[in-house]
Structure formats: structure tokens, C-alpha cells
Scaffold this motif. Structure first.
Motif, PDB file in Angstrom:
ATOM      1  N   UNK A  68       0.672  -1.173  -0.135  1.00 35.81           N
ATOM      2  CA  UNK A  68      -0.162   0.130   0.383  1.00 35.81           C
ATOM      3  C   UNK A  68       0.316   1.163  -0.172  1.00 35.81           C
ATOM      4  N   UNK A  69       2.022   1.139   0.425  1.00 38.34           N
ATOM      5  CA  UNK A  69       3.012   2.418   0.207  1.00 38.34           C
ATOM      6  C   UNK A  69       3.186   2.218  -0.777  1.00 38.34           C
ATOM      7  N   UNK A  70       3.216   1.972  -2.024  1.00 39.12           N
ATOM      8  CA  UNK A  70       4.601   1.900  -2.655  1.00 39.12           C
ATOM      9  C   UNK A  70       3.058   2.869  -3.805  1.00 39.12           C
ATOM     10  N   UNK A  71       2.045   2.209  -3.652  1.00 38.12           N
ATOM     11  CA  UNK A  71       0.234   3.326  -4.017  1.00 38.12           C
ATOM     12  C   UNK A  71       1.001   4.145  -3.574  1.00 38.12           C
ATOM     13  N   UNK A  72       0.535   4.518  -2.004  1.00 41.92           N
ATOM     14  CA  UNK A  72       0.334   6.204  -1.758  1.00 41.92           C
ATOM     15  C   UNK A  72       1.466   6.640  -2.056  1.00 41.92           C
ATOM     16  N   UNK A  73       3.047   6.436  -2.223  1.00 37.59           N
ATOM     17  CA  UNK A  73       4.096   7.152  -2.691  1.00 37.59           C
ATOM     18  C   UNK A  73       3.894   7.328  -3.975  1.00 37.59           C
TER      19      UNK A  73
END
Length: 294
Positions: A68-73
Motif C-alpha cells: 500500500x505504501x508503494x501505491x501511496x508514494x
């Protein structure tokens, strides 16, 4: 609410494997990284890390949070690109990474073109081996970079990093005192880049494809120096087109059916950023027509 800065630390741990490596990449102390990850675990309310002695691994919940962090960044990069389009003109720093032969042969012309079109954009170039580009982009040390790969050594995809299609492709040459094929040099000493580089791996794989393992005598990460050593009778080497600009007269270059292909790399979501697009256009204009990818 989860803190994006702490999420970035968890993402880097997933990529780099150790807290010490994360601390080194992001200019933190290891204790500060550990402390922030502990805070993130409390915010998340579930264990994110498994500690066994000195080793740390992500739990399934931790790995899912990294996804999810990859998507947020990526979304944040897209937002930054949209804001850049809303501003009048391009200005400020643009941090560019490139491998040495591109810095010498192409980047100066690209920067001159970029400066003529966007004089307020401050391009800052750093030499970096393609193996270190992904970490530098994720850490924010670079905004974009030139990376290369070879027919026999394709690039590996990196989570959170976007690669363009090839910008240009160069033929590879066998540099020796006399013209010949790879197989003619199964007993010759070889000159190659240090282990751990794509250039070193290309030499190894190309020779293996020709039926032998190279006996590497000199490990030099500079093509001009490699050619000088070939001229001195110290061995043979594989050199790309951009590395042959100052070839000594007593060195023969035999073209091989192998190419080195250059792509641009940037953080996922940054493709639409006008500064990234401006440099890509300036780079393409600097590439000789015979090398441009179709």
C-alpha cells in the motif's frame, strides 16, 4: 493516521533488508530508524516486524503495508507532477544520475539543450552505477537517472521505479590488438569492470556464450583506461560505442552482435513531471541519430 515518513522507512527496509542499510540510505542513525519503526507498529496496531537476534524481517501485515505504501508514494509523485504543471515555468533543482560514459559523451549536450529551453531549471548531475540507481531514487537523492542494460544482462524491475523504453542502443565491440572473434581470446587475459557491475557480468556471460570463462587480469571501471590497457598489450575488453571515443590507434575494434541499451528511470508516478519530460526530450535530441531507438 499512519505517517508517510515512517511508511517510507518500512518500504526501504523491505528493499534493503537491514536497519543499518536503511539508516545509511536515508541519513538516519540505526537507533532512530528502529525507534520510528516501533512507533509505526504502535500506530498500525499489529506486528510489522519479526526480530530474530540481530535480523529483522517483515511480517505478512508488514509486507502488505509496504504494498500500500508503494501505491501511496506513487500517488504523491503524481500530485507533485500536477502541481509542477500548474506553476509558470520550470525552476529549481533537477538531480540527474548517469553512468560515466553517458556523462562524458551525451549529458553535456543534453544539459545545454535543457538550459536553452528552461534557464531557471538547475540541473545537477551525479555519476552513479545503474546498480545503485533504484536506491538513490527511492531515497530522494536523484529525480531521474540514465541506466543501461545489455542483451545478455537484462535489467531487473524494481518496485516503485519506472523505466522508459530504450532511448538509444549502442553496439558492443571487442577491443584487442588485432581484430578477431571472442572465441579467439579464450586464453587471453581480460580487462573488465569490477564484480557487481553489469559490465563485469556482460564480460562473463559473453565469454561463456563463446564457450569459455574469461581470465580477468585487470578490474577497471573506465572504458578509456581499459582501451589504454589493451593498447599496452595487457589484455582484451568489451567496450560500448560511447566508450570508444578516444580509442588508441593500435587497438582494433570488432563489432559484436550485442547491444547496450539505455533507459531513463524515475520514481513511479513521476513520468508526467514536466522537468522529467524536459530532460528526456533534451537527452533524445543529444543522441546521435544512428543510435536512437526506434
Amino acid at each position: 493516521m499512519l505517517d508517510v515518513r515512517r511508511l517510507r522507512l518500512l518500504r526501504e527496509l523491505a528493499h534493503l533488508g537491514t536497519i543499518a542499510a536503511v539508516a545509511d540510505a536515508l541519513a538516519f542513525s540505526p537507533s532512530a530508524v528502529s525507534q520510528q519503526l516501533s512507533v509505526l507498529e504502535r500506530e498500525a496496531g499489529v506486528p510489522l516486524l519479526e526480530r530474530t537476534g540481530r535480523r529483522v524481517a517483515l511480517t505478512p501485515a508488514g509486507r502488505n503495508l509496504v504494498r500500500h505504501t508503494e501505491a501511496v508514494l506513487e500517488l504523491l509523485e503524481r500530485a507533485d507532477a500536477e502541481l509542477a504543471h500548474a506553476r509558470s515555468g520550470l525552476a529549481g533543482p533537477l538531480r540527474i544520475g548517469a553512468y560515466p560514459s553517458a556523462v562524458r559523451a551525451l549529458v553535456p549536450a543534453a544539459l545545454a539543450e535543457l538550459a536553452s529551453r528552461h534557464p531557471e531549471l538547475e540541473a545537477m548531475v551525479s555519476e552513479v552505477d545503474p546498480a545503485g540507481v533504484a536506491a538513490a531514487l527511492r531515497a530522494g537523492e536523484l529525480d531521474l537517472a540514465l541506466v543501461h542494460e545489455y542483451d545478455l544482462v537484462p535489467g531487473e524491475p524494481e518496485e516503485g521505479i519506472t523505466l522508459t523504453g530504450p532511448v538509444f542502443a549502442e553496439p558492443m565491440y571487442l577491443a584487442a590488438r588485432t581484430a578477431g572473434a571472442l572465441a579467439d581470446h579464450r586464453h587471453s587475459p581480460w580487462i573488465s569492470a569490477p564484480p557487481g557491475t553489469l559490465c563485469h557480468e556482460l564480460t562473463r556471460r559473453a565469454c561463456q556464450a563463446a564457450g569459455f570463462s574469461p581470465r580477468i587480469r585487470h578490474r577497471v571501471d573506465d572504458f578509456a583506461a581499459q582501451l589504454a590497457l589493451v593498447a599496452a598489450g595487457q589484455g582484451v575488453a568489451l567496450v560500448p560505442h560511447l566508450g570508444t571515443g578516444h580509442c588508441p590507434p593500435n587497438v582494433a575494434l570488432t563489432r559484436l552482435p550485442i547491444h547496450r541499451r539505455t533507459r531513463t528511470a524515475f520514481r513511479a508516478g513521476a513520468a508526467a513531471h514536466p522537468a522529467v519530460a524536459a530532460f528526456a526530450a533534451a537527452l533524445y535530441a543529444a543522441v546521435p541519430a544512428e543510435l536512437r531507438a526506434a
